[in-house]
Design a protein around this motif. Structure first.
Motif, mmCIF file in Angstrom:
data_model
loop_
_atom_site.group_PDB
_atom_site.id
_atom_site.type_symbol
_atom_site.label_atom_id
_atom_site.label_comp_id
_atom_site.label_asym_id
_atom_site.label_seq_id
_atom_site.Cartn_x
_atom_site.Cartn_y
_atom_site.Cartn_z
ATOM 1 N N HIS A 50 -87.746 -12.153 2.830
ATOM 2 C CA HIS A 50 -88.763 -12.565 1.875
ATOM 3 C C HIS A 50 -90.136 -12.797 2.487
ATOM 4 C CE1 HIS A 50 -84.869 -13.856 0.021
ATOM 5 N NE2 HIS A 50 -85.329 -12.979 -0.839
ATOM 6 N N ASP A 51 -90.245 -12.912 3.797
ATOM 7 C CA ASP A 51 -91.551 -13.087 4.419
ATOM 8 C C ASP A 51 -92.186 -11.759 4.819
ATOM 9 O OD1 ASP A 51 -91.368 -15.765 4.051
ATOM 10 O OD2 ASP A 51 -90.792 -16.238 6.106
ATOM 11 N N VAL A 52 -91.473 -10.658 4.612
ATOM 12 C CA VAL A 52 -92.013 -9.335 4.931
ATOM 13 C C VAL A 52 -92.941 -8.923 3.796
ATOM 14 C CG1 VAL A 52 -91.442 -6.930 5.345
ATOM 15 C CG2 VAL A 52 -89.951 -8.712 6.220
ATOM 16 N N LYS A 53 -94.182 -8.634 4.138
ATOM 17 C CA LYS A 53 -95.160 -8.243 3.129
ATOM 18 C C LYS A 53 -95.194 -6.719 3.030
ATOM 19 C CE LYS A 53 -96.493 -12.458 2.533
ATOM 20 N NZ LYS A 53 -95.850 -13.183 1.485
ATOM 21 N N PHE A 54 -94.757 -6.204 1.881
ATOM 22 C CA PHE A 54 -94.862 -4.774 1.641
ATOM 23 C C PHE A 54 -95.453 -4.571 0.255
ATOM 24 C CE2 PHE A 54 -90.623 -6.029 0.345
ATOM 25 C CZ PHE A 54 -90.451 -5.414 -0.888
ATOM 26 N N ARG A 55 -96.092 -3.423 0.071
ATOM 27 C CA ARG A 55 -96.772 -3.128 -1.175
ATOM 28 C C ARG A 55 -96.218 -1.845 -1.772
ATOM 29 N NH1 ARG A 55 -102.887 -2.723 -0.209
ATOM 30 N NH2 ARG A 55 -102.786 -2.536 -2.462
ATOM 31 N N VAL A 56 -96.668 -1.567 -2.977
ATOM 32 C CA VAL A 56 -96.301 -0.317 -3.626
ATOM 33 C C VAL A 56 -96.932 0.824 -2.840
ATOM 34 C CG1 VAL A 56 -96.543 1.019 -5.737
ATOM 35 C CG2 VAL A 56 -96.115 -1.416 -5.867
ATOM 36 N N GLY A 57 -96.141 1.836 -2.532
ATOM 37 C CA GLY A 57 -96.617 2.980 -1.765
ATOM 38 C C GLY A 57 -96.229 2.922 -0.304
ATOM 39 N N ASP A 58 -95.658 1.815 0.163
ATOM 40 C CA ASP A 58 -95.234 1.692 1.563
ATOM 41 C C ASP A 58 -93.856 2.310 1.753
ATOM 42 O OD1 ASP A 58 -97.537 0.293 1.932
ATOM 43 O OD2 ASP A 58 -96.583 -1.656 2.229
ATOM 44 N N ALA A 59 -93.610 2.810 2.954
ATOM 45 C CA ALA A 59 -92.274 3.281 3.324
ATOM 46 C C ALA A 59 -91.563 2.128 4.025
ATOM 47 C CB ALA A 59 -92.370 4.484 4.248
ATOM 48 N N ILE A 60 -90.380 1.768 3.512
ATOM 49 C CA ILE A 60 -89.645 0.644 4.089
ATOM 50 C C ILE A 60 -88.221 1.066 4.419
ATOM 51 C CG2 ILE A 60 -91.006 -1.081 2.859
ATOM 52 C CD1 ILE A 60 -88.634 -1.482 0.996
ATOM 53 N N GLU A 61 -87.624 0.271 5.298
ATOM 54 C CA GLU A 61 -86.217 0.451 5.644
ATOM 55 C C GLU A 61 -85.537 -0.890 5.426
ATOM 56 O OE1 GLU A 61 -84.130 2.488 9.317
ATOM 57 O OE2 GLU A 61 -84.902 0.505 9.847
ATOM 58 N N LEU A 62 -84.450 -0.879 4.653
ATOM 59 C CA LEU A 62 -83.749 -2.128 4.436
ATOM 60 C C LEU A 62 -82.300 -1.990 4.854
ATOM 61 C CD1 LEU A 62 -82.343 -2.829 1.143
ATOM 62 C CD2 LEU A 62 -84.333 -1.436 0.918
ATOM 63 N N THR A 63 -81.806 -3.044 5.465
ATOM 64 C CA THR A 63 -80.422 -3.107 5.915
ATOM 65 C C THR A 63 -79.636 -3.889 4.872
ATOM 66 O OG1 THR A 63 -81.249 -3.182 8.173
ATOM 67 C CG2 THR A 63 -78.939 -3.736 7.830
ATOM 68 N N MET A 64 -78.625 -3.222 4.298
ATOM 69 C CA MET A 64 -77.801 -3.838 3.253
ATOM 70 C C MET A 64 -76.342 -3.796 3.661
ATOM 71 S SD MET A 64 -79.358 -2.287 -0.272
ATOM 72 C CE MET A 64 -78.304 -3.285 -1.288
ATOM 73 N N ILE A 65 -75.575 -4.713 3.080
ATOM 74 C CA ILE A 65 -74.131 -4.690 3.282
ATOM 75 C C ILE A 65 -73.564 -3.590 2.403
ATOM 76 C CG2 ILE A 65 -72.007 -5.979 2.934
ATOM 77 C CD1 ILE A 65 -73.543 -8.483 3.652
ATOM 78 N N GLU A 66 -72.735 -2.741 3.016
ATOM 79 C CA GLU A 66 -72.234 -1.567 2.302
ATOM 80 C C GLU A 66 -71.063 -1.909 1.393
ATOM 81 O OE1 GLU A 66 -70.737 2.929 3.423
ATOM 82 O OE2 GLU A 66 -71.322 1.544 4.990
ATOM 83 N N GLN A 67 -69.999 -2.499 1.946
ATOM 84 C CA GLN A 67 -68.802 -2.826 1.177
ATOM 85 C C GLN A 67 -68.231 -4.146 1.675
ATOM 86 O OE1 GLN A 67 -66.052 0.349 1.737
ATOM 87 N NE2 GLN A 67 -67.079 1.717 0.308
ATOM 88 N N GLY A 68 -67.428 -4.763 0.846
ATOM 89 C CA GLY A 68 -66.699 -5.940 1.289
ATOM 90 C C GLY A 68 -67.347 -7.263 1.005
#
Length: 179
Positions: free
Chosen positions: A74-92
């Motif tokens: 939540h402290d990462v500042k990104f805007r519309v039009g930015d390329a981002i990478e997010l790490t998510m939990i896949e399963q389980g």
């Protein structure tokens, strides 16, 4: 006739002010002349019962946002039009260690308290994929900004809140992944 009334009124006002000059501000009966003291009890503002439910929901939403606050997300500042990478939990579920990395261009954001989310678009194996990802989801572990202003390659500023028009363009224009 008006001028004489105005002169009398001004004369009356100035005579009242002369009388008031001799009186201290504490002794004046008007509320706006009183000097507030610490001994006076401060009144709590009246909350109407009709409006109280909305205020309570706002307070509950803010408290739950603070409880779910993760600085790496939540402290990462990104805007519309930015390329981002997010790490998510896949399963389980939340306690799982299986994570996946999703990359994409941010097409838009919906800010609705706990329902805040953003639209992510990427091209994987030649097929464009659009996803709406909730920002306060416990499945998101990390967000990293790969490139700011990815859409215009930093040549000019993004001046739109939603970039839905990119859905009609060629898929290669919003491609962030390498394969």
């Amino acid at each position: 006739k008006r001028q004489t009334h105005q002169r009398e009124f001004v004369a009356c006002l100035s005579s009242d002010m002369k009388v008031a000059e001799g009186v201290s501000r504490e002794d004046m009966p008007f509320h706006h002349f009183r000097v507030s003291t610490d001994t006076e009890k401060k009144h709590k503002k009246f909350e109407s019962p009709r409006k109280r439910a909305n205020k309570m929901m706002t307070r509950i939403t803010k408290e739950s946002q603070e409880r779910r606050h993760k600085p790496e997300v939540h402290d990462v500042k990104f805007r519309v039009g930015d390329a981002i990478e997010l790490t998510m939990i896949e399963q389980g579920g939340v306690n799982s260690n299986e994570t996946e990395k999703n990359r994409g261009v941010v097409l838009g954001m919906d800010k609705r308290g706990l329902g805040t989310g953003f639209y992510l678009r990427d091209v994987v194996f030649g097929e464009p994929i659009d996803r709406k990802i909730p920002l306060y989801s416990p499945l998101i572990k990390d967000i990293k900004v790969l490139e700011e202003n990815f859409v215009f390659k930093k040549k000019r500023k993004v001046k739109r809140a939603k970039l839905y028009y990119l859905r009609d363009r060629l898929p290669q224009e919003t491609r962030v992944t390498k394969w």
